[in-house]
Scaffold this active site. Structure first.
Site, PDB file in Angstrom:
ATOM      1  N   HIS A  67     -35.126  64.525  61.180  1.00 34.43           N
ATOM      2  CA  HIS A  67     -34.322  65.197  60.150  1.00 34.43           C
ATOM      3  C   HIS A  67     -34.504  66.722  60.188  1.00 34.43           C
ATOM      4  O   HIS A  67     -33.548  67.468  60.389  1.00 34.43           O
ATOM      5  CB  HIS A  67     -34.724  64.725  58.744  1.00 34.43           C
ATOM      6  CG  HIS A  67     -34.584  63.263  58.489  1.00 34.43           C
ATOM      7  ND1 HIS A  67     -33.369  62.638  58.377  1.00 34.43           N
ATOM      8  CD2 HIS A  67     -35.524  62.294  58.295  1.00 34.43           C
ATOM      9  CE1 HIS A  67     -33.560  61.343  58.114  1.00 34.43           C
ATOM     10  NE2 HIS A  67     -34.847  61.114  58.069  1.00 34.43           N
TER      11      HIS A  67
ATOM     12  N   ASP B  97     -41.394  71.735  53.021  1.00 36.89           N
ATOM     13  CA  ASP B  97     -42.361  70.959  52.207  1.00 36.89           C
ATOM     14  C   ASP B  97     -43.207  70.147  53.185  1.00 36.89           C
ATOM     15  O   ASP B  97     -43.089  68.934  53.275  1.00 36.89           O
ATOM     16  CB  ASP B  97     -41.659  70.095  51.155  1.00 36.89           C
ATOM     17  CG  ASP B  97     -40.758  69.024  51.739  1.00 36.89           C
ATOM     18  OD1 ASP B  97     -40.212  69.232  52.849  1.00 36.89           O
ATOM     19  OD2 ASP B  97     -40.590  67.970  51.097  1.00 36.89           O
TER      20      ASP B  97
HETATM   21 CA    CA Z   1     -38.992  68.221  54.646  1.00 37.39          CA
END
Ligand code: CA
Length: 328
Positions: free
Chosen positions: A242, A12
């Site tokens: 992340h 995303d």
């Molecule tokens: Ca992401």
């Protein structure tokens, strides 16, 4: 060199997804077969645009991009422009991509690739798991056809980052996350338990800012993203890596220590929406010793381990290789 890892990134594309794409594009261990976009940090129109643009900046225009779900399975989309900037890449300006997404939707592309390369594909998911849940609706065996499914999501022993209970990707589409956890795929969960330990500080790379004009385009984009990410929302002047770490664990599993667990995602809770409940057999057996408690609570905690949960990471080793690969 040993055989390359066949990888698809489900993204995303926001700030840290972009860094994961750059890392994949610049790692010789990876054969990047494609990217699939999903709504999350920003709308799917924007994540598709950003994914195409980042691949072009990395000189990897040939990598196909399939556009995915525009919203979670049953929830309203909660974007995170407050964190990732209005267009998802902080304030970095990217030239409009010349490429177009494929005509197939992301879940269809994922199924085609899993059938083309059975037990060979490593799918690294760094957004809400909507596309993967949709692929499972079409073919319930999809997860079992993958070699590995590495997920940036959840927080088994750490607090959440969007609510005290939940990590953002699982919060965004908890129904998809729960369906994917039950899919029978060989899952490695790269959650906040390890990504919160993986911080790149602006002070380590600030010196590059003076020579930014001389950096190659991919390094310059990474620097622009990290400047925004660290200085606007950073933890003590640092950025959590992340999404790049999820790809890193796919390439170098030795970076992390894992524990085999059963992980269930809360879909019914109000305060606990998207919480990732992880427990091992010892915890399950403790419940057995409590007699008929399952009947009393109405919840059957059958122990079926479904994931390798990352609990410790050698963050320094990862950050070193991340910086080398991105030219930072
Ligand atoms: Ca992401």
């Amino acid at each position: 060199m040993s055989e390359q890892l066949k990888v698809i990134l489900d993204v995303d594309t926001g700030a840290d997804d972009a860094l994961a794409i750059l890392l994949a594009a610049r790692s010789p261990e990876v054969e990047l077969l494609g990217c699939t976009s999903v709504a999350g940090n920003v709308t799917v129109e924007q994540t598709t645009y950003n994914t195409l643009a980042v691949l072009e900046i990395a000189g990897r225009k040939e990598v196909p991009v399939a556009r995915g779900a525009a919203h979670p399975l049953v929830r309203r989309l909660t974007t995170a422009t407050f964190f990732h900037g209005p267009k998802g890449l902080g304030v970095a300006e990217v030239p409009p991509p010349s490429g177009q997404p494929l005509s197939q939707a992301a879940p269809v592309f994922l199924l085609e690739m899993a059938n083309k390369y059975p037990s060979e594909l490593t799918l690294v998911a760094t957004g809400p798991l909507t596309n993967i849940a949709l692929a499972l609706l079409i073919d319930p065996d999809f997860g079992r056809k993958l070699k590995k499914l590495v997920i940036m999501g959840g927080a088994v022993r750490s607090p959440g980052n969007i609510t005290p209970a939940a990590e953002a990707n699982f919060y965004n589409d908890p129904e998809a996350a729960q369906a994917v956890m039950q899919s029978g795929a060989n899952i490695t969960l790269v959650g906040l338990d390890v990504t919160d330990q993986t911080v790149l500080y602006w002070s380590e790379i600030a010196h590059l800012d003076e020579q930014a004009d001389r950096l190659e385009p991919a390094a310059r984009l990474a620097l622009d993203i990290l400047r925004f990410y660290t200085l606007t929302h950073g933890v003590g002047g640092g950025a959590h890596l992340h999404d790049p770490l999820a790809l890193g664990v796919a390439i170098w599993p030795g970076l992390v220590q894992t524990e085999r667990m059963q992980v269930e995602i809360e879909t019914a809770g109000k305060l606990t929406r998207g919480l990732s409940l992880g427990f091992n057999r010892v915890a399950r057996d403790k419940l057995v010793n409590m007699g008929d408690y399952d009947d009393a609570t109405g919840v059957e905690y059958e122990y079926v381990a479904n994931a390798e949960v990352c609990l410790q990471v050698d963050a320094a080793v990862f950050i070193k290789v991340f910086r080398e690969r991105l030219g930072l």
